[in-house]
Scaffold this motif. Structure first.
Motif, PDB file in Angstrom:
ATOM      1  N   ALA A 172       0.826  -1.199   0.000  1.00  0.00           N
ATOM      2  CA  ALA A 172       0.000   0.000   0.000  1.00  0.00           C
ATOM      3  C   ALA A 172       0.864   1.256   0.000  1.00  0.00           C
ATOM      4  N   ALA A 173       1.972   1.221   0.753  1.00  0.00           N
ATOM      5  CA  ALA A 173       2.889   2.360   0.758  1.00  0.00           C
ATOM      6  C   ALA A 173       3.502   2.568  -0.623  1.00  0.00           C
ATOM      7  N   GLY A 174       3.830   1.464  -1.312  1.00  0.00           N
ATOM      8  CA  GLY A 174       4.363   1.573  -2.668  1.00  0.00           C
ATOM      9  C   GLY A 174       3.351   2.186  -3.611  1.00  0.00           C
ATOM     10  N   ARG A 175       2.100   1.782  -3.485  1.00  0.00           N
ATOM     11  CA  ARG A 175       1.041   2.346  -4.331  1.00  0.00           C
ATOM     12  C   ARG A 175       0.843   3.829  -4.038  1.00  0.00           C
ATOM     13  N   ALA A 176       1.042   4.232  -2.787  1.00  0.00           N
ATOM     14  CA  ALA A 176       0.874   5.637  -2.430  1.00  0.00           C
ATOM     15  C   ALA A 176       2.011   6.490  -2.983  1.00  0.00           C
ATOM     16  N   GLY A 177       3.229   5.965  -2.961  1.00  0.00           N
ATOM     17  CA  GLY A 177       4.372   6.732  -3.455  1.00  0.00           C
ATOM     18  C   GLY A 177       4.497   6.732  -4.962  1.00  0.00           C
ATOM     19  N   GLY A 178       3.922   5.732  -5.633  1.00  0.00           N
ATOM     20  CA  GLY A 178       4.035   5.613  -7.078  1.00  0.00           C
ATOM     21  C   GLY A 178       3.538   6.820  -7.858  1.00  0.00           C
ATOM     22  N   PRO A 179       2.332   7.344  -7.564  1.00  0.00           N
ATOM     23  CA  PRO A 179       1.854   8.505  -8.319  1.00  0.00           C
ATOM     24  C   PRO A 179       2.767   9.716  -8.207  1.00  0.00           C
ATOM     25  N   LEU A 180       3.362   9.913  -7.039  1.00  0.00           N
ATOM     26  CA  LEU A 180       4.274  11.039  -6.866  1.00  0.00           C
ATOM     27  C   LEU A 180       5.542  10.846  -7.687  1.00  0.00           C
ATOM     28  N   LEU A 181       6.114   9.657  -7.621  1.00  0.00           N
ATOM     29  CA  LEU A 181       7.310   9.359  -8.416  1.00  0.00           C
ATOM     30  C   LEU A 181       6.999   9.474  -9.905  1.00  0.00           C
ATOM     31  N   GLY A 182       5.889   8.891 -10.334  1.00  0.00           N
ATOM     32  CA  GLY A 182       5.523   8.939 -11.744  1.00  0.00           C
ATOM     33  C   GLY A 182       5.267  10.357 -12.224  1.00  0.00           C
ATOM     34  N   GLY A 183       4.639  11.172 -11.370  1.00  0.00           N
ATOM     35  CA  GLY A 183       4.366  12.553 -11.749  1.00  0.00           C
ATOM     36  C   GLY A 183       5.643  13.351 -11.964  1.00  0.00           C
ATOM     37  N   LEU A 184       6.607  13.165 -11.083  1.00  0.00           N
ATOM     38  CA  LEU A 184       7.891  13.858 -11.235  1.00  0.00           C
ATOM     39  C   LEU A 184       8.579  13.455 -12.532  1.00  0.00           C
ATOM     40  N   LEU A 185       8.486  12.175 -12.877  1.00  0.00           N
ATOM     41  CA  LEU A 185       9.173  11.679 -14.071  1.00  0.00           C
ATOM     42  C   LEU A 185       8.460  12.097 -15.353  1.00  0.00           C
TER      43      LEU A 185
END
Length: 372
Positions: A322-335
Motif C-alpha cells: 500500500a505504501a508503494g502504491r501511495a508513493g508511485g503517483p508522486l514518483l511517476g508525476g515527477l518523471l
C-alpha cells in the motif's frame, strides 16, 4: 474462466451484502483517480505530477487508516456507518472543486474512510476460506465495470460529476445488511521482528508496487498520447485487466516461480509507457492484470515459507504494498512532467525487475524455514 463461477457465489454471499458493497466501493474510488488527473490538471492549471497528489493522499490515508484501525478500533456497526458518512462528505465537498490544497485534504479523508471500510470487511472474513473468497472477489468484480462507468462520468460532467456520484454510491451499503459478526478483537499481542530474508522480500514487494503504480496511475494519460486511444477504449482495457486478474490469482502454475510473472509485469509496464501503437498499449495493459495477479500469491507463499511468524508478515506485506502504491503517483508525476514517458517506463519497470530478481535470489538461495 472462473469469473462466472465467482459471480454465482456472490449471488449467495457468506458476508453481508452491505459490507461487500463497501469493499467494492473502495475499488470504484481508487479506479476513478487515473481518469481524473487530466481534468484536475486543466481545472487548476497545474502539472500532472501536482494533480497526482489527489491519488497520493487518498492512498496515504488508506494506508494510515487500514494500519491504525486494527490497533485502535473494534469492528462495530457505528464504525462502519461513520466511515461511509465520512466518505460521502469528503466526496460531496470534493465535487465543489475547492482550492487544490483543500481538495488534497479531502482526498486524504476519503482514503482514510476507505481504509476503515476495507479493514471492517476483512475482519468479518478472517480465518474463513469462503468468506475471504467473497471479500476478495468483490473488488475485481466491481473493477470490471468501474473504469467504463468512470469514463462515461468524466465525459459527461468531468471531476465534479465523478465526485458527486461517488458521494451518492458511498451510502448505498447502508441500505443492505452490514451488522458486524465479530464481537471483539484481542488486543494483547506480541509482535516479532521479521528475519532478514523476510525483510528482503518485503522490500521487493514495496519496490514492485512502487514501480507499477508509478506507471499505472498515468495509463489514461499515456494511452491518449502517442497510441491515440480514446478514454472509452482505455476504460475497456482497465475492465479486461480486472477480468483476467480473477483467474490469474487462482492459478497454481506460477506459484513456484513468481519472479517470472513479476518480470513479465515489468515488461508490460514499459510497453504501457512507451507504446506508439494502440493495439500494443492495450495488449500490455490487459496482460498487466494477468501477470501481476499471477505473481502476488506466489510471492506471498515465498514470504510465508521464509518467515518464522508468517501470520505477522502478511500484514507487513499489505502495508508495504500500500505504501508503494501511495508513493508511485508522486514518483511517476515527477518523471512524466520532467524526463518524459520513456524515462517513466524505464524507471517503473526497472524497479519491478529489481524486485523480481530479489524474489528469485531469495527463493533460490534461502531454504524454507520450519515455521512455528
Amino acid at each position: 474462466m472462473q469469473s462466472p463461477v465467482r459471480l454465482v457465489y456472490l449471488l449467495r454471499p457468506s458476508v453481508k451484502v452491505g459490507i461487500l458493497l463497501a469493499v467494492g466501493f473502495s475499488v470504484l474510488a481508487f479506479v476513478s483517480t487515473p481518469f481524473l488527473l487530466v481534468d484536475v490538471s486543466e481545472h487548476y492549471g497545474i502539472s500532472l505530477g501536482s494533480a497526482a497528489l489527489i491519488g497520493v493522499f487518498q492512498l496515504g490515508g488508506f494506508v494510515i487508516a487500514s494500519w491504525g484501525a486494527g490497533r485502535r478500533l473494534q469492528p462495530r456497526d457505528r464504525v462502519f456507518v461513520v466511515a461511509l458518512a465520512g466518505s460521502a462528505a469528503a466526496n460531496l465537498a470534493s465535487a465543489a472543486l475547492p482550492a487544490f490544497s483543500l481538495l488534497v485534504v479531502l482526498r486524504l479523508v476519503s482514503g482514510m474512510s476507505l481504509g476503515v471500510l476495507a479493514w471492517y470487511g476483512w475482519v468479518q472474513a478472517f480465518g474463513d476460506h469462503r468468506r475471504m473468497g467473497d471479500v476478495a472477489v468483490s473488488g475485481p468484480v466491481v473493477g470490471v465495470v468501474a473504469a467504463p462507468l468512470v469514463s462515461l462520468l468524466v465525459n459527461a460532467g468531468g471531476a465534479r460529476l465523478v465526485f458527486l456520484v461517488l458521494a451518492g454510491v458511498s451510502l448505498l451499503p447502508l441500505l443492505f445488511g452490514y451488522r458486524s459478526e465479530v464481537a471483539e478483537l484481542p488486543r494483547e499481542r506480541v509482535r516479532r521482528r521479521a528475519v532478514a530474508t523476510a525483510r528482503v522480500i518485503l522490500v521487493c514487494l514495496g519496490l514492485f508496487t512502487l514501480g507499477g503504480s508509478a506507471v499505472f496511475i498515468y495509463a489514461v494519460v499515456l494511452g491518449t498520447g502517442d497510441p491515440g486511444l480514446s478514454v472509452t477504449v482505455i476504460a475497456a482495457g482497465f475492465s479486461l485487466n480486472a477480468v483476467v486478474a480473477i483467474p490469474a490469482s487462482r492459478m497454481s502454475i506460477a506459484r513456484g516461480t513468481p519472479s517470472i510473472p513479476m518480470a513479465a509485469t515489468a515488461v508490460c509496464a514499459i510497453l504501457v509507457a512507451t507504446a506508439g501503437h494502440g493495439w500494443l498499449f492495450m495488449a500490455a495493459l490487459v496482460a498487466w492484470g494477468f501477470f501481476f495477479w499471477a505473481a502476488i500469491p506466489g510471492v506471498f507463499e515465498v514470504l510465508a515459507s521464509r518467515s518464522r511468524y508468517p501470520e505477522e508478515r502478511v500484514g507487513d506485506a499489505q502495508a508495504l504494498m500500500a505504501a508503494g502504491r501511495a508513493g508511485g503517483p508522486l514518483l511517476g508525476g515527477l518523471l512524466i512532467d520532467g524526463a518524459g514517458a520513456t524515462v517513466l517506463g524505464v524507471v517503473g519497470s526497472g524497479l519491478m525487475l529489481v524486485a523480481a530478481i530479489g524474489v528469485f535470489a531469495t527463493r533460490t538461495m534461502v531454504k524454507p524455514l520450519q515455521n512455528r
